[in-house]
Each structure stands twice: as C-alpha cells, then as structure tokens.
Design a protein around this motif. Structure first.
Motif, PDB file in Angstrom:
ATOM      1  N   THR A  19      87.391  62.038 -14.629  1.00  0.00           N
ATOM      2  CA  THR A  19      86.098  61.490 -14.220  1.00  0.00           C
ATOM      3  C   THR A  19      84.937  62.323 -14.742  1.00  0.00           C
ATOM      4  OG1 THR A  19      87.066  60.395 -12.340  1.00  0.00           O
ATOM      5  CG2 THR A  19      84.706  60.846 -12.202  1.00  0.00           C
ATOM      6  N   ARG A  20      85.092  63.619 -14.770  1.00  0.00           N
ATOM      7  CA  ARG A  20      84.047  64.497 -15.307  1.00  0.00           C
ATOM      8  C   ARG A  20      83.715  64.095 -16.752  1.00  0.00           C
ATOM      9  NH1 ARG A  20      86.475  69.307 -14.004  1.00  0.00           N
ATOM     10  NH2 ARG A  20      85.885  69.133 -11.845  1.00  0.00           N
ATOM     11  N   ALA A  21      84.727  63.791 -17.525  1.00  0.00           N
ATOM     12  CA  ALA A  21      84.507  63.367 -18.909  1.00  0.00           C
ATOM     13  C   ALA A  21      83.765  62.035 -18.971  1.00  0.00           C
ATOM     14  CB  ALA A  21      85.842  63.281 -19.652  1.00  0.00           C
ATOM     15  N   ARG A  22      84.025  61.130 -18.038  1.00  0.00           N
ATOM     16  CA  ARG A  22      83.301  59.847 -18.001  1.00  0.00           C
ATOM     17  C   ARG A  22      81.836  60.074 -17.615  1.00  0.00           C
ATOM     18  NH1 ARG A  22      87.573  60.039 -19.213  1.00  0.00           N
ATOM     19  NH2 ARG A  22      86.437  60.157 -21.155  1.00  0.00           N
ATOM     20  N   LEU A  23      81.605  60.991 -16.686  1.00  0.00           N
ATOM     21  CA  LEU A  23      80.234  61.271 -16.238  1.00  0.00           C
ATOM     22  C   LEU A  23      79.386  61.871 -17.346  1.00  0.00           C
ATOM     23  CD1 LEU A  23      81.009  62.684 -12.682  1.00  0.00           C
ATOM     24  CD2 LEU A  23      79.853  60.518 -13.214  1.00  0.00           C
ATOM     25  N   ALA A  24      80.020  62.512 -18.321  1.00  0.00           N
ATOM     26  CA  ALA A  24      79.276  63.110 -19.430  1.00  0.00           C
ATOM     27  C   ALA A  24      78.528  62.052 -20.236  1.00  0.00           C
ATOM     28  CB  ALA A  24      80.222  63.900 -20.331  1.00  0.00           C
ATOM     29  N   GLY A  25      78.969  60.806 -20.171  1.00  0.00           N
ATOM     30  CA  GLY A  25      78.317  59.727 -20.908  1.00  0.00           C
ATOM     31  C   GLY A  25      77.158  59.079 -20.175  1.00  0.00           C
ATOM     32  N   VAL A  26      76.864  59.526 -18.957  1.00  0.00           N
ATOM     33  CA  VAL A  26      75.800  58.906 -18.169  1.00  0.00           C
ATOM     34  C   VAL A  26      74.452  59.501 -18.559  1.00  0.00           C
ATOM     35  CG1 VAL A  26      74.871  58.547 -15.845  1.00  0.00           C
ATOM     36  CG2 VAL A  26      77.341  58.409 -16.245  1.00  0.00           C
ATOM     37  N   ARG A  27      73.510  58.632 -18.834  1.00  0.00           N
ATOM     38  CA  ARG A  27      72.129  59.011 -19.137  1.00  0.00           C
ATOM     39  C   ARG A  27      71.212  58.224 -18.215  1.00  0.00           C
ATOM     40  NH1 ARG A  27      75.006  61.936 -21.271  1.00  0.00           N
ATOM     41  NH2 ARG A  27      75.372  62.333 -23.449  1.00  0.00           N
ATOM     42  N   GLY A  28      70.030  58.755 -17.971  1.00  0.00           N
ATOM     43  CA  GLY A  28      69.087  58.126 -17.047  1.00  0.00           C
ATOM     44  C   GLY A  28      68.803  56.670 -17.333  1.00  0.00           C
ATOM     45  N   GLY A  29      68.737  56.286 -18.606  1.00  0.00           N
ATOM     46  CA  GLY A  29      68.426  54.908 -18.954  1.00  0.00           C
ATOM     47  C   GLY A  29      69.569  53.934 -18.728  1.00  0.00           C
ATOM     48  N   LEU A  45      76.861  52.998  -8.007  1.00  0.00           N
ATOM     49  CA  LEU A  45      78.182  53.621  -8.051  1.00  0.00           C
ATOM     50  C   LEU A  45      78.066  55.135  -7.935  1.00  0.00           C
ATOM     51  CD1 LEU A  45      81.241  53.512  -8.449  1.00  0.00           C
ATOM     52  CD2 LEU A  45      80.820  53.451 -10.920  1.00  0.00           C
ATOM     53  N   LEU A  46      77.084  55.727  -8.605  1.00  0.00           N
ATOM     54  CA  LEU A  46      76.915  57.182  -8.538  1.00  0.00           C
ATOM     55  C   LEU A  46      76.564  57.629  -7.121  1.00  0.00           C
ATOM     56  CD1 LEU A  46      75.033  57.796 -11.901  1.00  0.00           C
ATOM     57  CD2 LEU A  46      77.477  58.105 -11.412  1.00  0.00           C
ATOM     58  N   VAL A  47      75.729  56.859  -6.431  1.00  0.00           N
ATOM     59  CA  VAL A  47      75.410  57.175  -5.031  1.00  0.00           C
ATOM     60  C   VAL A  47      76.687  57.127  -4.198  1.00  0.00           C
ATOM     61  CG1 VAL A  47      74.197  56.348  -2.963  1.00  0.00           C
ATOM     62  CG2 VAL A  47      73.011  56.417  -5.155  1.00  0.00           C
ATOM     63  N   HIS A  48      77.479  56.082  -4.390  1.00  0.00           N
ATOM     64  CA  HIS A  48      78.737  55.939  -3.656  1.00  0.00           C
ATOM     65  C   HIS A  48      79.692  57.091  -3.971  1.00  0.00           C
ATOM     66  CE1 HIS A  48      82.281  54.180  -1.862  1.00  0.00           C
ATOM     67  NE2 HIS A  48      82.906  54.264  -3.031  1.00  0.00           N
ATOM     68  N   MET A  49      79.777  57.463  -5.229  1.00  0.00           N
ATOM     69  CA  MET A  49      80.663  58.563  -5.620  1.00  0.00           C
ATOM     70  C   MET A  49      80.261  59.861  -4.930  1.00  0.00           C
ATOM     71  SD  MET A  49      81.195  57.814  -9.690  1.00  0.00           S
ATOM     72  CE  MET A  49      82.246  59.239  -9.996  1.00  0.00           C
ATOM     73  N   GLU A  50      78.966  60.122  -4.884  1.00  0.00           N
ATOM     74  CA  GLU A  50      78.502  61.352  -4.232  1.00  0.00           C
ATOM     75  C   GLU A  50      78.846  61.336  -2.746  1.00  0.00           C
ATOM     76  OE1 GLU A  50      74.550  64.154  -3.783  1.00  0.00           O
ATOM     77  OE2 GLU A  50      74.404  62.317  -4.963  1.00  0.00           O
ATOM     78  N   ASP A  51      78.626  60.217  -2.098  1.00  0.00           N
ATOM     79  CA  ASP A  51      78.974  60.096  -0.672  1.00  0.00           C
ATOM     80  C   ASP A  51      80.472  60.286  -0.452  1.00  0.00           C
ATOM     81  OD1 ASP A  51      76.317  59.583  -0.026  1.00  0.00           O
ATOM     82  OD2 ASP A  51      76.584  57.412   0.015  1.00  0.00           O
ATOM     83  N   SER A  52      81.301  59.717  -1.336  1.00  0.00           N
ATOM     84  CA  SER A  52      82.751  59.853  -1.214  1.00  0.00           C
ATOM     85  C   SER A  52      83.186  61.305  -1.369  1.00  0.00           C
ATOM     86  CB  SER A  52      83.455  58.999  -2.270  1.00  0.00           C
ATOM     87  OG  SER A  52      83.227  57.637  -2.027  1.00  0.00           O
ATOM     88  N   ILE A  76      74.111  63.181 -11.302  1.00  0.00           N
ATOM     89  CA  ILE A  76      75.273  63.662 -12.057  1.00  0.00           C
ATOM     90  C   ILE A  76      75.547  65.120 -11.745  1.00  0.00           C
ATOM     91  CG2 ILE A  76      76.256  64.045 -14.360  1.00  0.00           C
ATOM     92  CD1 ILE A  76      76.051  61.080 -13.417  1.00  0.00           C
ATOM     93  N   ALA A  77      74.503  65.950 -11.749  1.00  0.00           N
ATOM     94  CA  ALA A  77      74.683  67.371 -11.426  1.00  0.00           C
ATOM     95  C   ALA A  77      75.236  67.530 -10.015  1.00  0.00           C
ATOM     96  CB  ALA A  77      73.369  68.123 -11.577  1.00  0.00           C
ATOM     97  N   ALA A  78      74.736  66.741  -9.080  1.00  0.00           N
ATOM     98  CA  ALA A  78      75.210  66.817  -7.694  1.00  0.00           C
ATOM     99  C   ALA A  78      76.672  66.389  -7.603  1.00  0.00           C
ATOM    100  CB  ALA A  78      74.345  65.949  -6.786  1.00  0.00           C
ATOM    101  N   ILE A  79      77.037  65.338  -8.328  1.00  0.00           N
ATOM    102  CA  ILE A  79      78.424  64.869  -8.303  1.00  0.00           C
ATOM    103  C   ILE A  79      79.347  65.935  -8.879  1.00  0.00           C
ATOM    104  CG2 ILE A  79      80.034  63.211  -9.357  1.00  0.00           C
ATOM    105  CD1 ILE A  79      77.832  61.081  -8.976  1.00  0.00           C
ATOM    106  N   GLU A  80      78.955  66.536  -9.994  1.00  0.00           N
ATOM    107  CA  GLU A  80      79.794  67.575 -10.596  1.00  0.00           C
ATOM    108  C   GLU A  80      79.942  68.773  -9.661  1.00  0.00           C
ATOM    109  OE1 GLU A  80      77.926  68.129 -14.407  1.00  0.00           O
ATOM    110  OE2 GLU A  80      79.102  66.508 -15.294  1.00  0.00           O
ATOM    111  N   GLU A  81      78.862  69.166  -9.009  1.00  0.00           N
ATOM    112  CA  GLU A  81      78.918  70.287  -8.062  1.00  0.00           C
ATOM    113  C   GLU A  81      79.820  69.947  -6.884  1.00  0.00           C
ATOM    114  OE1 GLU A  81      75.777  72.163  -4.973  1.00  0.00           O
ATOM    115  OE2 GLU A  81      75.123  72.164  -7.061  1.00  0.00           O
ATOM    116  N   LYS A  82      79.680  68.725  -6.375  1.00  0.00           N
ATOM    117  CA  LYS A  82      80.490  68.308  -5.229  1.00  0.00           C
ATOM    118  C   LYS A  82      81.956  68.129  -5.612  1.00  0.00           C
ATOM    119  CE  LYS A  82      76.611  66.466  -2.752  1.00  0.00           C
ATOM    120  NZ  LYS A  82      76.128  65.470  -1.837  1.00  0.00           N
ATOM    121  N   ALA A  83      82.225  67.727  -6.846  1.00  0.00           N
ATOM    122  CA  ALA A  83      83.605  67.604  -7.311  1.00  0.00           C
ATOM    123  C   ALA A  83      84.274  68.970  -7.315  1.00  0.00           C
ATOM    124  CB  ALA A  83      83.639  66.974  -8.707  1.00  0.00           C
TER     125      ALA A  83
END
Length: 182
Positions: A19-29, A45-52, A76-83
C-alpha cells in the motif's frame, strides 16, 4: 489464515509495503478521481484509510472507539506515519483479544483483517492513480481472511456483491472478486 500474532504482523507488514507503494502515486490534483468503490473519490478513501489505521492501532491497546476525520490536508504523510505506528504497535506484545464495538476478537484475526483492509484500500488507491497487482503470495494469504471475516450481512453495506470467477483464477482475481471488485 494466519494463526499466530507474529504471522499476522508479518502479513500486515507485507500489506503495508504494498500500500505504501500505491500511496506514492497520490498527488493533490488526483483527490477527485473515482475509486472502485461506488460513490467514493480518492480523497474520501484516504480519509477512510487514516481512520482505519487509527482504529487498528488503537486495538493494540485492547479496545477500539470510532473517530472521524474530515480533512485531506497532509493525508498521505499522516497515513504513512500511522501505518508505521500500526505495525509498531502490533510488533510489541499486545492483548490476547480486542473489544471492537462490543465484539471480542482474537488479536491474530484482527491484525490479519487489518492486513486485508490495508491491501485492498492500497489496490483501490492504485486503481485511481497507478494500478499495480497485489503480489500473488499476499493475495493467497489474504483470501482465507476475507472468507472468514466478510459475511453476507456486509454485502451492499461495506462490500459490493461477490463477482463470479473461475475456480482456477489467480488468487488476486479471486480475492478481488470476493470483495466485489473486478
């Protein structure tokens, strides 16, 4: 299905790597791009992932409460930190069972379920950005977890109906089809 907490933690580590590798492709736009989940955008989905991730990390303390987040800034930074926090929390000795909404779950099953959720949401992120297959060994390990944890009551609520696939299909195809993704 993994039967020990260390085996489940190892499975979770592989799920987080994918999943970390998939998140690397996320950009603000890209936050308005659709995901495989009907009506969900990548930002949702990113909000849901962070909550999970919060909930599964909290479970390492023995009980889970639901917390909702409504922003996408720094997601993304928050998700990576929480992961990383999730993997660290379960790498230490944890409770034997965890209370989730009054339901008593064995820790190995809970962590394997976290691995399933992390992987599938990583796949969803990839479909909205840069698709990549789920590694065969990871899909094979997650398929029994999915069959054990997803019930008919989850269909139409948390998951779409399962899709039909040939029994000889690859584990990734069977896993995704069971989760209503094709």
């Amino acid at each position: 299905m993994t039967t020990t907490l260390p085996a489940s933690v190892e499975l979770l580590g592989r799920a987080l790597d994918y999943t970390r590798a998939r998140l690397a492709g996320v950009r603000g736009g890209l936050l308005d791009r659709p995901t495989p989940c009907a009506g969900w955008r990548l930002g949702d989905l990113l909000v849901h992932m962070e909550d999970s991730l919060d909930a599964f990390t909290e479970a390492a303390g023995g009980e889970v409460a639901v917390h909702l987040t409504h922003t996408t800034e720094g997601r993304i930074a928050a998700i990576e930190e929480k992961a990383c926090a999730l993997l660290g929390a379960w790498s230490r000795p944890g409770p034997g069972d965890v209370l989730v909404g009054g339901l008593d779950l064995a820790s190995p099953l809970l962590v394997a379920t976290a691995a399933l959720e992390v992987t599938i949401h990583g796949w969803d992120v990839g479909r909205a950005t840069e698709p990549a297959p789920i590694p065969a060994e990871l899909a094979a390990a997650l398929l029994p977890v999915a069959h054990l944890t997803i019930t008919p009551a989850d269909r139409g609520v948390r998951f779409a109906p399962a899709l039909a696939v040939p029994s000889a299909a690859a584990d990734e195809v069977r896993l995704l089809a069971f989760l209503g993704r094709g």
